[in-house]
Design a protein around this motif. Structure first.
Motif, short mmCIF file in Angstrom:
data_model
loop_
_atom_site.label_atom_id
_atom_site.label_comp_id
_atom_site.label_asym_id
_atom_site.label_seq_id
_atom_site.Cartn_x
_atom_site.Cartn_y
_atom_site.Cartn_z
N GLY A 178 53.55 42.49 16.49
CA GLY A 178 52.56 43.44 16.01
C GLY A 178 51.47 43.81 16.99
N GLY A 179 51.52 43.28 18.21
CA GLY A 179 50.47 43.68 19.12
C GLY A 179 50.44 42.94 20.44
N MET A 180 49.41 43.27 21.19
CA MET A 180 49.17 42.65 22.49
C MET A 180 47.68 42.67 22.74
N GLU A 181 47.19 41.60 23.27
CA GLU A 181 45.78 41.50 23.65
C GLU A 181 45.72 41.34 25.15
N VAL A 182 44.89 42.14 25.81
CA VAL A 182 44.72 42.07 27.26
C VAL A 182 43.26 41.78 27.55
N GLU A 183 43.04 40.90 28.50
CA GLU A 183 41.68 40.55 28.87
C GLU A 183 41.52 40.65 30.38
N ARG A 184 40.39 41.20 30.80
CA ARG A 184 40.04 41.31 32.23
C ARG A 184 38.87 40.37 32.48
N CYS A 185 39.03 39.48 33.45
CA CYS A 185 37.97 38.53 33.79
C CYS A 185 37.79 38.50 35.30
N VAL A 186 36.57 38.28 35.71
CA VAL A 186 36.29 38.02 37.12
C VAL A 186 35.66 36.64 37.15
N TYR A 187 36.40 35.68 37.68
CA TYR A 187 35.95 34.30 37.71
C TYR A 187 35.30 33.97 39.05
N PRO A 188 34.26 33.14 39.02
CA PRO A 188 33.58 32.75 40.26
C PRO A 188 34.30 31.60 40.96
N GLY A 189 33.96 31.41 42.20
CA GLY A 189 34.41 30.23 42.92
C GLY A 189 35.55 30.49 43.87
N ASP A 190 36.08 29.39 44.37
CA ASP A 190 37.18 29.45 45.33
C ASP A 190 38.51 29.60 44.59
N ARG A 191 39.58 29.61 45.35
CA ARG A 191 40.92 29.82 44.81
C ARG A 191 41.26 28.83 43.69
N ALA A 192 40.96 27.56 43.90
CA ALA A 192 41.27 26.53 42.90
C ALA A 192 40.46 26.74 41.63
N SER A 193 39.21 27.12 41.79
CA SER A 193 38.34 27.35 40.63
C SER A 193 38.82 28.55 39.82
N VAL A 194 39.19 29.62 40.49
CA VAL A 194 39.69 30.81 39.80
C VAL A 194 40.96 30.47 39.03
N ARG A 195 41.85 29.72 39.66
CA ARG A 195 43.09 29.32 38.98
C ARG A 195 42.80 28.48 37.74
N ALA A 196 41.90 27.51 37.87
CA ALA A 196 41.58 26.64 36.73
C ALA A 196 40.97 27.45 35.59
N HIS A 197 40.04 28.36 35.92
CA HIS A 197 39.45 29.24 34.89
C HIS A 197 40.53 30.09 34.23
N ALA A 198 41.44 30.62 35.03
CA ALA A 198 42.48 31.50 34.49
C ALA A 198 43.42 30.74 33.56
N VAL A 199 43.78 29.52 33.91
CA VAL A 199 44.65 28.71 33.03
C VAL A 199 43.97 28.51 31.69
N ARG A 200 42.71 28.10 31.71
CA ARG A 200 41.98 27.91 30.45
C ARG A 200 41.84 29.23 29.70
N GLY A 201 41.62 30.31 30.43
CA GLY A 201 41.49 31.62 29.79
C GLY A 201 42.77 32.04 29.08
N VAL A 202 43.89 31.83 29.71
CA VAL A 202 45.18 32.20 29.09
C VAL A 202 45.44 31.38 27.83
N LEU A 203 45.22 30.08 27.92
CA LEU A 203 45.44 29.22 26.75
C LEU A 203 44.51 29.61 25.61
N GLY A 204 43.26 29.92 25.94
CA GLY A 204 42.31 30.35 24.92
C GLY A 204 42.68 31.69 24.31
N LEU A 205 43.10 32.63 25.15
CA LEU A 205 43.50 33.95 24.66
C LEU A 205 44.71 33.84 23.74
N ALA A 206 45.69 33.06 24.13
CA ALA A 206 46.89 32.90 23.30
C ALA A 206 46.54 32.30 21.93
#
Length: 152
Positions: free
Chosen positions: A117-145
């Motif tokens: 029935g749908g799709m949710e899309v989110e745009r985020c700009v995360y701070p920090g280095d490569r590892a920090s962005v990845r960690a934020h993105a993983v948590r963001g995806v799990l939270g969005l789902a």
């Protein structure tokens, strides 16, 4: 920073594991299963999910689809969409962090969750280095789902 430092920084935190457990409980309650297609997270979402005991009851697996060619061939993203909108864009995430430009700054992540029935899309700009962005993105995806499942 060398690769071993990056690995040490990307370990699954307790907060991330709790998000994965919450997602799993929501999926089990609906008798649904989850599949991931990851890019900048490099498999971090799947890694977090598979840390949850019993996740095989609700997780089928996923793929790390990093290059534009694989986004096109494996996920069916039109090459023209990638060329017109860039690989880090709303259009590409709907079909399926390097950044450094005004349209795609370092830390820009698009994430999507498709559900009946749908799709949710989110745009985020995360701070920090490569590892920090990845960690934020993983948590963001799990939270969005999890958020999307609560809406179903």
């Amino acid at each position: 920073m060398d690769s071993l430092d990056l690995i040490a920084q990307t370990e699954i935190t307790r907060d991330t594991l709790v998000l994965a457990e919450t997602l799993g409980a929501a999926l089990l309650a609906r008798q649904w299963r989850c599949v991931t297609a990851e890019s900048c997270t490099g498999g971090g979402v799947g890694a977090a999910i598979t840390m949850v005991p019993g996740s095989s009851a609700w997780f089928d697996g996923g793929g790390i689809v990093y290059s534009n060619a694989l986004k096109s061939t494996l996920l069916g993203v039109a090459q023209g969409d990638i060329e017109r909108h860039g690989p880090i864009s709303d259009v590409v995430v709907r079909a399926g962090p390097d950044g450094g430009t005004p349209d795609a700054p370092v830390g820009l992540v698009y994430m999507a969750c498709a559900f009946p029935g749908g799709m949710e899309v989110e745009r985020c700009v995360y701070p920090g280095d490569r590892a920090s962005v990845r960690a934020h993105a993983v948590r963001g995806v799990l939270g969005l789902a999890t958020y999307c499942l609560k809406r179903c």
